[in-house]
Design a protein around this motif. Structure first.
Motif, mmCIF file in Angstrom:
data_model
loop_
_atom_site.group_PDB
_atom_site.id
_atom_site.type_symbol
_atom_site.label_atom_id
_atom_site.label_comp_id
_atom_site.label_asym_id
_atom_site.label_seq_id
_atom_site.Cartn_x
_atom_site.Cartn_y
_atom_site.Cartn_z
ATOM 1 N N SER A 88 84.286 50.467 34.923
ATOM 2 C CA SER A 88 82.993 51.150 34.844
ATOM 3 C C SER A 88 82.820 51.859 33.505
ATOM 4 O O SER A 88 81.756 51.775 32.867
ATOM 5 C CB SER A 88 82.873 52.168 35.986
ATOM 6 O OG SER A 88 83.001 51.534 37.242
ATOM 7 N N ARG A 109 76.957 58.544 41.393
ATOM 8 C CA ARG A 109 75.934 58.202 40.409
ATOM 9 C C ARG A 109 75.082 59.394 39.990
ATOM 10 O O ARG A 109 74.690 59.521 38.833
ATOM 11 C CB ARG A 109 75.047 57.081 40.952
ATOM 12 C CG ARG A 109 75.656 55.686 40.772
ATOM 13 C CD ARG A 109 74.772 54.616 41.369
ATOM 14 N NE ARG A 109 74.704 54.751 42.827
ATOM 15 C CZ ARG A 109 73.981 53.965 43.614
ATOM 16 N NH1 ARG A 109 73.234 53.013 43.086
ATOM 17 N NH2 ARG A 109 73.981 54.139 44.921
ATOM 18 N N LEU A 166 76.079 61.799 31.685
ATOM 19 C CA LEU A 166 75.738 60.857 30.618
ATOM 20 C C LEU A 166 74.512 61.267 29.805
ATOM 21 O O LEU A 166 74.109 60.540 28.890
ATOM 22 C CB LEU A 166 75.524 59.462 31.215
ATOM 23 C CG LEU A 166 76.795 58.807 31.796
ATOM 24 C CD1 LEU A 166 76.436 57.581 32.608
ATOM 25 C CD2 LEU A 166 77.773 58.446 30.680
ATOM 26 N N LEU A 180 81.660 62.008 30.428
ATOM 27 C CA LEU A 180 82.118 60.924 31.300
ATOM 28 C C LEU A 180 83.511 61.195 31.857
ATOM 29 O O LEU A 180 83.806 60.903 33.013
ATOM 30 C CB LEU A 180 82.109 59.605 30.517
ATOM 31 C CG LEU A 180 82.543 58.347 31.272
ATOM 32 C CD1 LEU A 180 81.654 58.104 32.486
ATOM 33 C CD2 LEU A 180 82.532 57.139 30.348
ATOM 34 N N MET A 202 79.885 51.239 30.527
ATOM 35 C CA MET A 202 79.006 52.300 30.032
ATOM 36 C C MET A 202 79.160 52.496 28.528
ATOM 37 O O MET A 202 78.168 52.689 27.808
ATOM 38 C CB MET A 202 79.318 53.608 30.760
ATOM 39 C CG MET A 202 79.030 53.562 32.246
ATOM 40 S SD MET A 202 79.586 55.063 33.098
ATOM 41 C CE MET A 202 79.483 54.532 34.811
ATOM 42 N N LEU A 223 72.608 53.877 32.643
ATOM 43 C CA LEU A 223 74.044 53.927 32.374
ATOM 44 C C LEU A 223 74.833 54.206 33.644
ATOM 45 O O LEU A 223 75.875 53.593 33.888
ATOM 46 C CB LEU A 223 74.343 55.000 31.325
ATOM 47 C CG LEU A 223 73.847 54.732 29.900
ATOM 48 C CD1 LEU A 223 74.059 55.955 29.025
ATOM 49 C CD2 LEU A 223 74.556 53.518 29.293
#
Length: 384
Positions: A172, A202, A209, A161, A176, A190
């Motif tokens: 954000s 994204r 992720l 991340l 998550m 997520l």
């Protein structure tokens, strides 16, 4: 040597007890000396105060030993005699036998002959503000360490991340992390929790992720997130207390904030460390030396040796260096010009210390005269 103080006392301070040597000049130039030992409980220290008062003590000196000198100083401060807190290095230059009794005798002897100078101890309101600002720094550092631990735990779970989001603990990132702790494993779901500009990433987030998060990692992250929320509440409450404590000094704080790079937090930190009474320092040079924001003085046989700055006040140095770094990123002012003039040939760190020194000197004159900051101009060096 000439006797300067007729009756004085030297105190050797320890955690559980203090050893006191009281010296009093008598007729014919003879000196009467009495040594006593007191505990550090409040009742016993009050007995020390009463004993000094009975003897007609004029001055009391003690060395700064950790935090153990503070309760003794607080009880002696409101009495009729003058209290000097002395740098321990100024007392240990002459070798000799080392015992508690010898220490207090040596302090009293130096004090009676006027060979000691007291350290700067601000008034109680400034000391209270100083406690709050220093504790805030400690909490912020702990929060930073905790954020790094969270990042390391994510890396152990192969969750990247931090490689995509600039702030893992932003809005954000927290959403998550809470979903991961709750047991969510779908990387697409997520990634859909992203807010604002991060939603444009994204696809990259989904790849980042896709980790291997185990229950062990979730348990660790939950404990860390709970600790983080606790620290943030503590910092918020502490900032409210600081706002209330700094209210009597609003005029001085507003004047300090006119200096480029000095925001409210830095201005409060500077006030908490040096106070508002600049008469305690004979000149701005004395203040800079006390803070450790000037070159060291080490010369022998006509040769200037190391110019390394001394330790000084580490809390004030921290605030000044942060303010100097902020000032170096501004434009069209003297401090920015000073930084860029020095950085190319002296390096970033020395240039930063030089700008911090200029900020401290400016703060000294602002607090002493009450006049607001007047910039010399970004072209000052070209004009001179």
């Amino acid at each position: 040597m000439e006797v300067v103080t007729k009756c004085c006392a030297g105190i050797d301070v320890h955690k559980a007890n203090v050893v006191v040597c009281l010296r009093r000049e008598q007729a014919g130039g003879k000196c009467k000396k009495e040594i006593r030992k007191f505990g550090t409980m409040t009742r016993e220290l009050l007995g020390l105060v009463e004993w000094l008062r009975e003897w007609g003590c004029e001055k009391v000196a003690m060395e700064s030993t950790g935090v153990y000198w503070i309760p003794v100083y607080n009880l002696l401060e409101g009495e009729a005699f003058e209290v000097l807190l002395v740098n321990a290095r100024h007392l240990k230059q002459v070798p000799g036998r080392k015992t508690d009794v010898k220490d207090c005798e040596w302090i009293a002897d130096l004090l009676q002959h006027g060979l000691l100078r007291g350290s700067f101890v601000p008034e109680q309101t400034i000391r209270n503000l100083r406690d709050l600002t220093r504790y805030r720094v400690t909490l912020v550092e702990e929060r930073t360490r905790l954020a790094n631990r969270i990042q390391k735990t994510l890396e152990q779970a192969n969750v990247k991340l931090g490689s995509v989001a600039s702030d893992v603990l932003g809005v954000s990132g927290r959403a998550m992390l809470e979903a991961i702790v709750a047991g969510e494993e779908d990387a697409r779901k997520l990634a859909d929790l992203a807010k604002g500009c991060l939603r444009k990433k994204r696809d990259t987030l989904e790849l980042a992720l896709e980790g291997r998060v185990t229950q062990h990692h979730r348990d660790l992250l939950k404990k860390m997130m709970d600790h983080l929320l606790f620290l943030e509440r503590q910092i918020q409450d502490l900032e409210a207390e600081i706002e209330e404590a700094v209210r009597p000094f609003e005029v001085e704080l507003e004047s300090l904030q006119t200096i480029p790079g000095v925001q409210k937090t830095a201005g409060i930190a500077i006030l908490a460390e040096i106070g508002t009474d600049m008469n305690r320092f004979p000149s701005h040079g004395h203040l800079a030396s006390w803070a450790g924001m000037c070159p060291g003085n080490d010369e022998s046989a006509g040769k200037q040796r190391s110019g390394k700055t001394r330790k000084g006040n580490v809390w004030l140095r921290r605030a000044l260096n942060q303010a100097a770094w902020a000032a170096s990123h501004t434009k069209q002012n003297y401090l920015s010009a000073l930084y860029h003039r020095l950085v190319t040939r002296r390096g970033k760190k020395r240039a930063n210390v030089a700008v911090g020194h200029s900020i401290l000197v400016t703060a000294y004159h602002i607090l002493k005269t009450g006049q607001p900051y007047q910039d010399l101009g970004h072209d000052y060096f070209e004009r001179t």
